[in-house]
Design an enzyme around this catalytic site. Structure first.
Site, PDB file in Angstrom:
ATOM      1  N   ILE A  42       1.128  -5.735   7.778  1.00  0.00           N
ATOM      2  CA  ILE A  42       2.496  -5.429   8.184  1.00  0.00           C
ATOM      3  C   ILE A  42       2.828  -4.098   8.030  1.00  0.00           C
ATOM      4  CG2 ILE A  42       4.952  -6.011   7.305  1.00  0.00           C
ATOM      5  CD1 ILE A  42       3.969  -8.479   6.047  1.00  0.00           C
ATOM      6  N   MET A  69       0.801  -1.204   0.074  1.00  0.00           N
ATOM      7  CA  MET A  69       0.082   0.052   0.003  1.00  0.00           C
ATOM      8  C   MET A  69       0.845   1.154  -0.079  1.00  0.00           C
ATOM      9  SD  MET A  69      -2.670  -1.456   2.821  1.00  0.00           S
ATOM     10  CE  MET A  69      -1.605  -2.123   3.678  1.00  0.00           C
ATOM     11  N   GLY A  72       0.567   3.443   6.027  1.00  0.00           N
ATOM     12  CA  GLY A  72       1.350   2.708   5.296  1.00  0.00           C
ATOM     13  C   GLY A  72       1.492   1.210   5.325  1.00  0.00           C
ATOM     14  N   SER A  73       1.900   0.655   4.397  1.00  0.00           N
ATOM     15  CA  SER A  73       2.372  -0.569   4.379  1.00  0.00           C
ATOM     16  C   SER A  73       1.869  -1.947   3.654  1.00  0.00           C
ATOM     17  CB  SER A  73       2.641  -1.130   5.805  1.00  0.00           C
ATOM     18  OG  SER A  73       1.665  -0.616   6.311  1.00  0.00           O
ATOM     19  N   ARG A  74       2.021  -3.128   4.116  1.00  0.00           N
ATOM     20  CA  ARG A  74       1.492  -4.292   3.420  1.00  0.00           C
ATOM     21  C   ARG A  74       0.554  -5.055   3.964  1.00  0.00           C
ATOM     22  NH1 ARG A  74       6.636  -7.824   2.531  1.00  0.00           N
ATOM     23  NH2 ARG A  74       5.747  -9.678   2.956  1.00  0.00           N
TER      24      ARG A  74
END
Length: 201
Positions: free
Chosen positions: A138, A86, A168-170
């Site tokens: 994550i 993301m 943010g992130s995954r």
């Protein structure tokens, strides 16, 4: 008589990030107008980042848990993992890839490395386990807070909201064991939408 337009939906806790800069903007408008503009921009930006648009899940298949780009498709023993990175401009509401009952929600402390790197596997994360699949949220270099909305015993429908990651992130899906890598309908680098893009059918 016309009704006032409703405010767009945002993730739980979004106003916590926006409240301070928006509150500071009023006194700063009289003292330092350029700083007031920056505060308004920061407050509106925080709300925009946490926006929560409606989605229309398909009637079947395993859907993406996040908006973003597919960053990983790999085999792990007899399972397949699909990861979605993301970016800061993506919607950060995470959604259930398939119907199921939450078996466990586990938070694991860790690093805060960029979420698009292989090393991010050691980052802080929250793993949400279902009967047939597993979802891992994550944290990245900027993201410091993972906010799951669910707990063990909750029944979720495909595409239902289950959490968000602030800034943010995954999100990784470990697919049900009946799928192999040839069943995956997306490719690395492809843009996907949470709750709508089918990963496997």
């Amino acid at each position: 008589m016309l009704s006032a337009p409703s405010l767009p939906e945002v993730a739980p806790g979004a106003w916590r990030y926006a409240r301070v800069p928006l509150a500071l903007a009023l006194p700063l408008a009289f003292i330092a107008p350029p700083l007031a503009v920056l505060c308004v921009a920061a407050g509106v930006g925080a709300l925009w980042f946490h926006r929560d648009p409606p989605r229309s899940p398909p009637p079947s298949g395993v859907v993406s848990p996040a908006d973003g780009r597919v960053s990983v498709i790999r085999e792990e023993a007899d399972r397949v993992r699909v990861a979605v990175f993301m970016n800061v401009t993506d919607v950060h509401i995470n959604r259930a890839p398939a119907p199921g009952t939450v078996q466990d929600v586990e938070h694991t402390p860790g690093k805060h490395l960029p979420a698009f790197t292989k090393e991010s596997d050691r980052n802080e994360h929250v793993t949400i386990t279902f009967e047939e699949y597993e979802l891992t949220l994550i944290a990245g270099a900027v993201a410091r807070r993972i906010h799951p909305y669910v707990e063990a015993g909750d029944d979720l429908e495909r595409g239902e909201r289950l959490g968000h990651i602030s800034f943010g992130s995954r999100a990784d899906v470990l697919l049900p064991p009946e799928y192999d890598v040839d069943d995956v309908r997306v490719s690395t680098g492809q843009r996907v939408r949470a709750g709508e893009t089918v990963l496997v059918a």
